[in-house]
Design a protein around this motif. Structure first.
Motif, PDB file in Angstrom:
ATOM      1  N   ARG A  20       0.830  -1.213   0.000  1.00  0.00           N
ATOM      2  CA  ARG A  20       0.000   0.000   0.000  1.00  0.00           C
ATOM      3  C   ARG A  20       0.862   1.260   0.000  1.00  0.00           C
ATOM      4  O   ARG A  20       0.465   2.300  -0.529  1.00  0.00           O
ATOM      5  CB  ARG A  20      -0.918   0.003   1.223  1.00  0.00           C
ATOM      6  CG  ARG A  20      -2.016  -1.051   1.195  1.00  0.00           C
ATOM      7  CD  ARG A  20      -2.970  -0.870   2.362  1.00  0.00           C
ATOM      8  NE  ARG A  20      -3.993  -1.904   2.384  1.00  0.00           N
ATOM      9  CZ  ARG A  20      -3.911  -3.017   3.113  1.00  0.00           C
ATOM     10  NH1 ARG A  20      -2.855  -3.216   3.891  1.00  0.00           N
ATOM     11  NH2 ARG A  20      -4.872  -3.913   3.069  1.00  0.00           N
ATOM     12  N   ALA A  21       2.046   1.141   0.586  1.00  0.00           N
ATOM     13  CA  ALA A  21       2.958   2.286   0.650  1.00  0.00           C
ATOM     14  C   ALA A  21       3.903   2.333  -0.548  1.00  0.00           C
ATOM     15  O   ALA A  21       4.835   3.139  -0.568  1.00  0.00           O
ATOM     16  CB  ALA A  21       3.767   2.228   1.945  1.00  0.00           C
ATOM     17  N   GLY A  22       3.660   1.459  -1.546  1.00  0.00           N
ATOM     18  CA  GLY A  22       4.502   1.454  -2.735  1.00  0.00           C
ATOM     19  C   GLY A  22       5.797   0.692  -2.574  1.00  0.00           C
ATOM     20  O   GLY A  22       6.727   0.863  -3.370  1.00  0.00           O
ATOM     21  N   ARG A  23       5.852  -0.189  -1.564  1.00  0.00           N
ATOM     22  CA  ARG A  23       7.068  -0.965  -1.326  1.00  0.00           C
ATOM     23  C   ARG A  23       6.740  -2.453  -1.302  1.00  0.00           C
ATOM     24  O   ARG A  23       7.154  -3.191  -0.421  1.00  0.00           O
ATOM     25  CB  ARG A  23       7.713  -0.542  -0.005  1.00  0.00           C
ATOM     26  CG  ARG A  23       8.212   0.897   0.002  1.00  0.00           C
ATOM     27  CD  ARG A  23       8.873   1.283   1.316  1.00  0.00           C
ATOM     28  NE  ARG A  23       7.895   1.442   2.385  1.00  0.00           N
ATOM     29  CZ  ARG A  23       7.731   0.584   3.385  1.00  0.00           C
ATOM     30  NH1 ARG A  23       8.468  -0.510   3.445  1.00  0.00           N
ATOM     31  NH2 ARG A  23       6.818   0.808   4.317  1.00  0.00           N
ATOM     32  N   GLY A  24       5.981  -2.874  -2.314  1.00  0.00           N
ATOM     33  CA  GLY A  24       5.538  -4.260  -2.374  1.00  0.00           C
ATOM     34  C   GLY A  24       6.669  -5.246  -2.576  1.00  0.00           C
ATOM     35  O   GLY A  24       7.827  -4.884  -2.758  1.00  0.00           O
ATOM     36  N   GLY A  25       6.313  -6.526  -2.552  1.00  0.00           N
ATOM     37  CA  GLY A  25       7.304  -7.578  -2.720  1.00  0.00           C
ATOM     38  C   GLY A  25       6.623  -8.932  -2.749  1.00  0.00           C
ATOM     39  O   GLY A  25       5.410  -9.029  -2.951  1.00  0.00           O
ATOM     40  N   ALA A  26       7.415  -9.979  -2.533  1.00  0.00           N
ATOM     41  CA  ALA A  26       6.910 -11.350  -2.586  1.00  0.00           C
ATOM     42  C   ALA A  26       7.113 -12.026  -1.234  1.00  0.00           C
ATOM     43  O   ALA A  26       8.034 -11.699  -0.487  1.00  0.00           O
ATOM     44  CB  ALA A  26       7.620 -12.136  -3.677  1.00  0.00           C
ATOM     45  N   LEU A  27       6.237 -12.982  -0.941  1.00  0.00           N
ATOM     46  CA  LEU A  27       6.335 -13.763   0.288  1.00  0.00           C
ATOM     47  C   LEU A  27       5.891 -15.187  -0.014  1.00  0.00           C
ATOM     48  O   LEU A  27       4.884 -15.399  -0.691  1.00  0.00           O
ATOM     49  CB  LEU A  27       5.445 -13.162   1.382  1.00  0.00           C
ATOM     50  CG  LEU A  27       5.451 -13.871   2.741  1.00  0.00           C
ATOM     51  CD1 LEU A  27       6.800 -13.686   3.437  1.00  0.00           C
ATOM     52  CD2 LEU A  27       4.327 -13.340   3.632  1.00  0.00           C
ATOM     53  N   VAL A  28       6.654 -16.154   0.487  1.00  0.00           N
ATOM     54  CA  VAL A  28       6.304 -17.566   0.331  1.00  0.00           C
ATOM     55  C   VAL A  28       5.651 -18.054   1.620  1.00  0.00           C
ATOM     56  O   VAL A  28       6.163 -17.805   2.715  1.00  0.00           O
ATOM     57  CB  VAL A  28       7.550 -18.415   0.018  1.00  0.00           C
ATOM     58  CG1 VAL A  28       7.187 -19.897  -0.054  1.00  0.00           C
ATOM     59  CG2 VAL A  28       8.180 -17.968  -1.296  1.00  0.00           C
ATOM     60  N   VAL A  29       4.516 -18.739   1.483  1.00  0.00           N
ATOM     61  CA  VAL A  29       3.819 -19.342   2.617  1.00  0.00           C
ATOM     62  C   VAL A  29       4.028 -20.850   2.534  1.00  0.00           C
ATOM     63  O   VAL A  29       3.554 -21.497   1.597  1.00  0.00           O
ATOM     64  CB  VAL A  29       2.312 -19.008   2.584  1.00  0.00           C
ATOM     65  CG1 VAL A  29       1.594 -19.695   3.742  1.00  0.00           C
ATOM     66  CG2 VAL A  29       2.097 -17.500   2.640  1.00  0.00           C
ATOM     67  N   CYS A  30       4.765 -21.405   3.485  1.00  0.00           N
ATOM     68  CA  CYS A  30       5.120 -22.828   3.458  1.00  0.00           C
ATOM     69  C   CYS A  30       4.275 -23.609   4.461  1.00  0.00           C
ATOM     70  O   CYS A  30       4.106 -23.181   5.602  1.00  0.00           O
ATOM     71  CB  CYS A  30       6.588 -23.021   3.819  1.00  0.00           C
ATOM     72  SG  CYS A  30       7.758 -22.129   2.797  1.00  0.00           S
ATOM     73  N   GLY A  31       3.793 -24.764   4.036  1.00  0.00           N
ATOM     74  CA  GLY A  31       3.049 -25.609   4.963  1.00  0.00           C
ATOM     75  C   GLY A  31       2.573 -26.872   4.288  1.00  0.00           C
ATOM     76  O   GLY A  31       2.403 -26.925   3.068  1.00  0.00           O
ATOM     77  N   GLU A  32       2.342 -27.914   5.089  1.00  0.00           N
ATOM     78  CA  GLU A  32       1.859 -29.182   4.550  1.00  0.00           C
ATOM     79  C   GLU A  32       0.417 -29.037   4.082  1.00  0.00           C
ATOM     80  O   GLU A  32      -0.267 -28.066   4.437  1.00  0.00           O
ATOM     81  CB  GLU A  32       1.955 -30.271   5.620  1.00  0.00           C
ATOM     82  CG  GLU A  32       0.998 -30.080   6.773  1.00  0.00           C
ATOM     83  CD  GLU A  32       0.958 -31.288   7.693  1.00  0.00           C
ATOM     84  OE1 GLU A  32       0.194 -31.244   8.667  1.00  0.00           O
ATOM     85  OE2 GLU A  32       1.669 -32.272   7.443  1.00  0.00           O
ATOM     86  N   PRO A  33      -0.079 -29.970   3.275  1.00  0.00           N
ATOM     87  CA  PRO A  33      -1.486 -29.921   2.869  1.00  0.00           C
ATOM     88  C   PRO A  33      -2.403 -29.851   4.093  1.00  0.00           C
ATOM     89  O   PRO A  33      -2.208 -30.578   5.069  1.00  0.00           O
ATOM     90  CB  PRO A  33      -1.678 -31.246   2.120  1.00  0.00           C
ATOM     91  CG  PRO A  33      -0.329 -31.566   1.578  1.00  0.00           C
ATOM     92  CD  PRO A  33       0.635 -31.106   2.634  1.00  0.00           C
ATOM     93  N   GLY A  34      -3.366 -28.949   4.037  1.00  0.00           N
ATOM     94  CA  GLY A  34      -4.305 -28.811   5.141  1.00  0.00           C
ATOM     95  C   GLY A  34      -3.845 -27.901   6.254  1.00  0.00           C
ATOM     96  O   GLY A  34      -4.547 -27.724   7.252  1.00  0.00           O
ATOM     97  N   SER A  35      -2.674 -27.278   6.096  1.00  0.00           N
ATOM     98  CA  SER A  35      -2.117 -26.461   7.177  1.00  0.00           C
ATOM     99  C   SER A  35      -2.696 -25.056   7.231  1.00  0.00           C
ATOM    100  O   SER A  35      -2.440 -24.315   8.178  1.00  0.00           O
ATOM    101  CB  SER A  35      -0.592 -26.373   7.041  1.00  0.00           C
ATOM    102  OG  SER A  35      -0.231 -25.765   5.811  1.00  0.00           O
TER     103      SER A  35
END
Length: 240
Positions: A20-35
């Motif tokens: 929102r402040a113009g400083r976006g990026g990427a993030l990985v969400v790691c977890g097993e199926p159903g987590s």
């Protein structure tokens, strides 16, 4: 409500705030199926329009790599959900819920659930939110009333069971044998399995399915996935 996911939700909200402040990026969400990966991505979609969410990512393709670069320092954000790979990007991990968190999930689902039955389900689910949902949804009136014993595994129509079975069935037979060994004894780490079998490639192919949390307790009883050869190989005793 995303029970037990406060830290992960804060990380996602922080990413969206930067976007929102113009400083976006990427993030990985790691977890097993159903987590709860999909639930966390849904939370992001509801919170901010300029977010691209990609679920069940197995590899970082050139397109995704470019996207991760393109959203940097923009008003957009990219969320990638994986079973464990971070691809060198900032990441947050969805660990199994503890018993207290699992009991809160069950209370949300079934407010009047008897305490002893709730503990049985929490222990059986091994901290997997989807397992909790599916176990709670499978309860009969006799089980709720204490007349019948609690479930000893996921329901036959379980989507979580289906996902893990499909992943298992897609492995080469040598990798399936490694997973079966890991299911028998959760103390068998990937390194130990590699030494026992002498097959490092099979251990690598088995990958995240070697996580003992996926096979703990009685959760997988009654499963008999078909081998690629057309024969049926039974699961270890703890899974039947």
């Amino acid at each position: 409500m995303l029970r037990g996911r406060d830290r992960q939700r804060v990380a996602v909200d922080a990413l969206l705030g930067r976007a929102r402040a113009g400083r976006g990026g990427a993030l990985v969400v790691c977890g097993e199926p159903g987590s709860g990966r999909t639930a966390l991505l849904d939370h992001a979609r509801r919170s901010y329009d300029a977010v691209l969410c990609v679920d069940d990512v197995r590899e970082l393709t050139d397109d995704l790599r470019r996207l991760a670069s393109d959203v940097t320092d923009t008003s957009a954000a990219l969320l990638l959900a994986t079973e464990g790979e971070t691809f060198g990007l900032p990441a947050v991990v969805l660990d199994p819920l503890d018993r207290a968190e699992s009991l809160l999930v069950l209370h949300d689902l079934l407010p009047g659930l008897p305490a002893a039955l709730a503990v049985d389900l929490a222990d059986l689910a091994c901290g997997n939110p989807l397992a909790l949902v599916e176990l709670a949804g499978s309860l009969t009136s006799d089980q709720l009333g204490g007349i019948a014993p609690p479930p000893d595994g996921l329901p036959l129509a379980s989507s979580l069971r289906g996902r893990l079975l499909a992943r298992f069935a897609g492995l080469p037979e040598r990798a399936r044998r490694v997973v079966a060994l890991a299911a028998v004894d959760e103390e068998l780490t990937a390194d130990v399995l590699a030494r026992l079998t002498g097959d490092v490639d099979a251990v690598t192919e088995a990958g995240a399915l070697l996580d003992p949390r996926r096979w703990c307790g009685r959760r997988w009883r009654g499963l008999s996935p078909a081998c690629g050869s057309g024969r049926t190989r039974s699961w270890p005793g703890c899974c039947r």
